[in-house]
Design a protein around this motif. Structure first.
Motif, PDB file in Angstrom:
ATOM      1  N   GLN A  92       0.840  -1.202   0.000  1.00  0.00           N
ATOM      2  CA  GLN A  92       0.000   0.000   0.000  1.00  0.00           C
ATOM      3  C   GLN A  92       0.873   1.249   0.000  1.00  0.00           C
ATOM      4  O   GLN A  92       0.639   2.201  -0.767  1.00  0.00           O
ATOM      5  CB  GLN A  92      -0.911   0.003   1.226  1.00  0.00           C
ATOM      6  N   ARG A  93       1.882   1.260   0.873  1.00  0.00           N
ATOM      7  CA  ARG A  93       2.777   2.425   0.945  1.00  0.00           C
ATOM      8  C   ARG A  93       3.560   2.594  -0.348  1.00  0.00           C
ATOM      9  O   ARG A  93       3.734   3.722  -0.839  1.00  0.00           O
ATOM     10  CB  ARG A  93       3.745   2.247   2.113  1.00  0.00           C
ATOM     11  N   GLU A  94       4.025   1.481  -0.918  1.00  0.00           N
ATOM     12  CA  GLU A  94       4.835   1.561  -2.135  1.00  0.00           C
ATOM     13  C   GLU A  94       4.026   2.124  -3.302  1.00  0.00           C
ATOM     14  O   GLU A  94       4.508   2.974  -4.061  1.00  0.00           O
ATOM     15  CB  GLU A  94       5.384   0.179  -2.484  1.00  0.00           C
ATOM     16  N   ILE A  95       2.790   1.665  -3.444  1.00  0.00           N
ATOM     17  CA  ILE A  95       1.937   2.192  -4.505  1.00  0.00           C
ATOM     18  C   ILE A  95       1.611   3.665  -4.243  1.00  0.00           C
ATOM     19  O   ILE A  95       1.630   4.495  -5.158  1.00  0.00           O
ATOM     20  CB  ILE A  95       0.643   1.367  -4.619  1.00  0.00           C
ATOM     21  N   GLY A  96       1.355   3.993  -2.978  1.00  0.00           N
ATOM     22  CA  GLY A  96       1.081   5.379  -2.631  1.00  0.00           C
ATOM     23  C   GLY A  96       2.238   6.300  -2.977  1.00  0.00           C
ATOM     24  O   GLY A  96       2.030   7.417  -3.481  1.00  0.00           O
ATOM     25  N   GLN A  97       3.448   5.843  -2.743  1.00  0.00           N
ATOM     26  CA  GLN A  97       4.629   6.638  -3.073  1.00  0.00           C
ATOM     27  C   GLN A  97       4.765   6.810  -4.579  1.00  0.00           C
ATOM     28  O   GLN A  97       5.137   7.884  -5.058  1.00  0.00           O
ATOM     29  CB  GLN A  97       5.870   5.968  -2.493  1.00  0.00           C
ATOM     30  N   MET A  98       4.446   5.767  -5.337  1.00  0.00           N
ATOM     31  CA  MET A  98       4.502   5.868  -6.789  1.00  0.00           C
ATOM     32  C   MET A  98       3.506   6.901  -7.291  1.00  0.00           C
ATOM     33  O   MET A  98       3.800   7.682  -8.210  1.00  0.00           O
ATOM     34  CB  MET A  98       4.223   4.502  -7.415  1.00  0.00           C
ATOM     35  N   LEU A  99       2.319   6.957  -6.687  1.00  0.00           N
ATOM     36  CA  LEU A  99       1.297   7.894  -7.125  1.00  0.00           C
ATOM     37  C   LEU A  99       1.684   9.344  -6.862  1.00  0.00           C
ATOM     38  O   LEU A  99       1.210  10.253  -7.545  1.00  0.00           O
ATOM     39  CB  LEU A  99      -0.027   7.587  -6.413  1.00  0.00           C
ATOM     40  N   GLU A 100       2.559   9.550  -5.875  1.00  0.00           N
ATOM     41  CA  GLU A 100       2.987  10.902  -5.533  1.00  0.00           C
ATOM     42  C   GLU A 100       4.031  11.465  -6.495  1.00  0.00           C
ATOM     43  O   GLU A 100       4.284  12.667  -6.520  1.00  0.00           O
ATOM     44  CB  GLU A 100       3.549  10.933  -4.114  1.00  0.00           C
ATOM     45  N   VAL A 101       4.641  10.577  -7.292  1.00  0.00           N
ATOM     46  CA  VAL A 101       5.656  11.024  -8.247  1.00  0.00           C
ATOM     47  C   VAL A 101       4.968  11.742  -9.406  1.00  0.00           C
ATOM     48  O   VAL A 101       3.900  11.333  -9.879  1.00  0.00           O
ATOM     49  CB  VAL A 101       6.471   9.814  -8.770  1.00  0.00           C
ATOM     50  N   ASP A 102       5.588  12.804  -9.878  1.00  0.00           N
ATOM     51  CA  ASP A 102       5.056  13.549 -11.016  1.00  0.00           C
ATOM     52  C   ASP A 102       4.854  12.585 -12.188  1.00  0.00           C
ATOM     53  O   ASP A 102       5.784  11.894 -12.589  1.00  0.00           O
ATOM     54  CB  ASP A 102       6.051  14.645 -11.412  1.00  0.00           C
ATOM     55  N   PRO A 103       3.637  12.484 -12.742  1.00  0.00           N
ATOM     56  CA  PRO A 103       3.387  11.559 -13.856  1.00  0.00           C
ATOM     57  C   PRO A 103       4.347  11.733 -15.015  1.00  0.00           C
ATOM     58  O   PRO A 103       4.673  10.774 -15.721  1.00  0.00           O
ATOM     59  CB  PRO A 103       1.948  11.893 -14.272  1.00  0.00           C
ATOM     60  N   GLN A 104       4.842  12.948 -15.225  1.00  0.00           N
ATOM     61  CA  GLN A 104       5.761  13.188 -16.334  1.00  0.00           C
ATOM     62  C   GLN A 104       7.161  12.635 -16.053  1.00  0.00           C
ATOM     63  O   GLN A 104       7.991  12.548 -16.959  1.00  0.00           O
ATOM     64  CB  GLN A 104       5.848  14.695 -16.611  1.00  0.00           C
ATOM     65  N   ALA A 105       7.405  12.255 -14.790  1.00  0.00           N
ATOM     66  CA  ALA A 105       8.726  11.739 -14.444  1.00  0.00           C
ATOM     67  C   ALA A 105       8.868  10.258 -14.774  1.00  0.00           C
ATOM     68  O   ALA A 105       9.971   9.728 -14.766  1.00  0.00           O
ATOM     69  CB  ALA A 105       8.998  11.963 -12.948  1.00  0.00           C
ATOM     70  N   LEU A 106       7.745   9.586 -15.057  1.00  0.00           N
ATOM     71  CA  LEU A 106       7.795   8.156 -15.364  1.00  0.00           C
ATOM     72  C   LEU A 106       7.098   7.856 -16.697  1.00  0.00           C
ATOM     73  O   LEU A 106       6.284   6.938 -16.792  1.00  0.00           O
ATOM     74  CB  LEU A 106       7.104   7.353 -14.244  1.00  0.00           C
ATOM     75  N   PRO A 107       7.427   8.604 -17.744  1.00  0.00           N
ATOM     76  CA  PRO A 107       6.686   8.406 -18.999  1.00  0.00           C
ATOM     77  C   PRO A 107       6.941   7.052 -19.640  1.00  0.00           C
ATOM     78  O   PRO A 107       6.143   6.567 -20.419  1.00  0.00           O
ATOM     79  CB  PRO A 107       7.214   9.543 -19.878  1.00  0.00           C
ATOM     80  N   GLN A 108       8.071   6.421 -19.314  1.00  0.00           N
ATOM     81  CA  GLN A 108       8.414   5.164 -19.963  1.00  0.00           C
ATOM     82  C   GLN A 108       7.836   3.954 -19.255  1.00  0.00           C
ATOM     83  O   GLN A 108       7.920   2.843 -19.755  1.00  0.00           O
ATOM     84  CB  GLN A 108       9.949   5.022 -20.038  1.00  0.00           C
ATOM     85  N   ILE A 109       7.226   4.130 -18.083  1.00  0.00           N
ATOM     86  CA  ILE A 109       6.687   3.010 -17.319  1.00  0.00           C
ATOM     87  C   ILE A 109       5.166   2.976 -17.489  1.00  0.00           C
ATOM     88  O   ILE A 109       4.470   3.910 -17.124  1.00  0.00           O
ATOM     89  CB  ILE A 109       7.048   3.130 -15.827  1.00  0.00           C
ATOM     90  N   ASP A 110       4.674   1.864 -18.032  1.00  0.00           N
ATOM     91  CA  ASP A 110       3.240   1.723 -18.242  1.00  0.00           C
ATOM     92  C   ASP A 110       2.608   0.684 -17.320  1.00  0.00           C
ATOM     93  O   ASP A 110       1.382   0.557 -17.278  1.00  0.00           O
ATOM     94  CB  ASP A 110       2.948   1.320 -19.689  1.00  0.00           C
ATOM     95  N   GLY A 111       3.430  -0.079 -16.598  1.00  0.00           N
ATOM     96  CA  GLY A 111       2.851  -1.087 -15.728  1.00  0.00           C
ATOM     97  C   GLY A 111       3.835  -1.585 -14.694  1.00  0.00           C
ATOM     98  O   GLY A 111       5.045  -1.404 -14.821  1.00  0.00           O
ATOM     99  N   TYR A 112       3.280  -2.217 -13.655  1.00  0.00           N
ATOM    100  CA  TYR A 112       4.097  -2.789 -12.587  1.00  0.00           C
ATOM    101  C   TYR A 112       3.648  -4.226 -12.305  1.00  0.00           C
ATOM    102  O   TYR A 112       2.448  -4.494 -12.160  1.00  0.00           O
ATOM    103  CB  TYR A 112       3.964  -1.982 -11.294  1.00  0.00           C
ATOM    104  N   ARG A 113       4.632  -5.111 -12.228  1.00  0.00           N
ATOM    105  CA  ARG A 113       4.369  -6.454 -11.721  1.00  0.00           C
ATOM    106  C   ARG A 113       4.366  -6.409 -10.199  1.00  0.00           C
ATOM    107  O   ARG A 113       5.198  -5.735  -9.589  1.00  0.00           O
ATOM    108  CB  ARG A 113       5.444  -7.441 -12.197  1.00  0.00           C
TER     109      ARG A 113
END
Length: 267
Positions: A92-113
């Protein structure tokens, strides 16, 4: 800094024993979409009590049902969960931290296993090839290639993503088999669906040698490999039962494919 939004997509049928646990573990999501296929228990009531958007639709198959739930989501990211799954606090915390990152900072990532932890008869299956079981369940709703969806097949549906995929560090749990009756019923149903897939590929064990290999020897070798060489025996009695009955599932799948092929030959 803008925050990405998260939608959770869940399909249900008579899941009152599991759903509250699942929904409690995604309390941080921006929306939860539940597509129910006609539950006769308190599933819809429980979902609504957690603020989920509930839709009732006829059963269309696993992939189509999940895709219907995804289509109703509006978040930047979609997390697809089964009603008997649960995020650990760490995930839960890890996903929450990912959501806080600027969407433009991860343009090459479309999914997570995500790392799936199977719980069988109340015990975490740590060995025998069951952990970690990587599942692509968290993905952008829209990518440069278009909307993401599950491949349409009878069982073992999966998400296909053309863009970059990374793996998160923490686990989510599958509580699907609290007792043997549920497990054996599921394996019977899944082996029928798996048999259809195998038969559609033409692998119907027409020769006696192929029949013996697929229905008898492959299940035995699978059990020896997973229970012995992959240390499944370290998971105790539960591990023995899981690997024994999984091998039986393989036998049933090929036997049902053979039966389908035999009936097709009679027509």
């Amino acid at each position: 800094m803008p925050r990405s939004t998260l939608s959770v997509a869940i399909i249900t049928l008579n899941e009152e024993a599991n759903l509250a646990r699942t929904l409690a573990s995604v309390h941080f999501a921006d929306e939860v979409v539940v597509v129910d296929s006609g539950s006769t228990d308190r599933t819809s009531e429980i979902a609504k009590s957690f603020g989920a958007k509930v839709f009732t639709e006829p059963w269309k198959g696993f992939a189509k049902q999940k895709n219907s739930a995804i289509e109703k989501c509006v978040g930047t990211w979609v997390l697809s969960l089964d009603a008997d799954e649960e995020l650990t606090v760490e995930l839960q915390r890890e996903i929450g931290q990912m959501l806080e990152v600027d969407p433009q900072a991860l343009p090459q990532i479309d999914g997570y296993r995500l790392r799936l932890r199977h719980v069988f008869l109340g015990r975490w299956m740590r060995h025998g090839g069951y952990y970690p079981d990587f599942k692509l369940r968290l993905f952008r709703r829209m990518t440069s290639s278009g909307a993401v969806c599950f491949t349409d097949r009878p069982v073992h549906e999966s998400v296909q993503i053309a863009g970059g995929v990374e793996t998160m560090k923490n686990d989510f749990l599958h509580h699907g088999y609290p007792d043997l009756n549920i497990y054996l019923e599921h394996m019977n149903r899944y082996s029928s669906l798996g048999g259809q897939i195998v038969a559609a590929k033409g692998k119907v064990s027409r020769s006696w040698v192929a029949f013996c290999w697929n229905v008898a020897l492959v299940p035995i070798l699978t059990f020896v490999w997973n229970f012995g060489f992959r240390l499944g025996f370290l998971d105790g009695r539960e591990g023995l039962l899981l690997h024994l009955y999984h091998s039986a599932y393989i036998s049933w799948k090929y036997a049902k494919a053979w039966q389908i092929g035999s009936h097709a030959g009679d027509t």
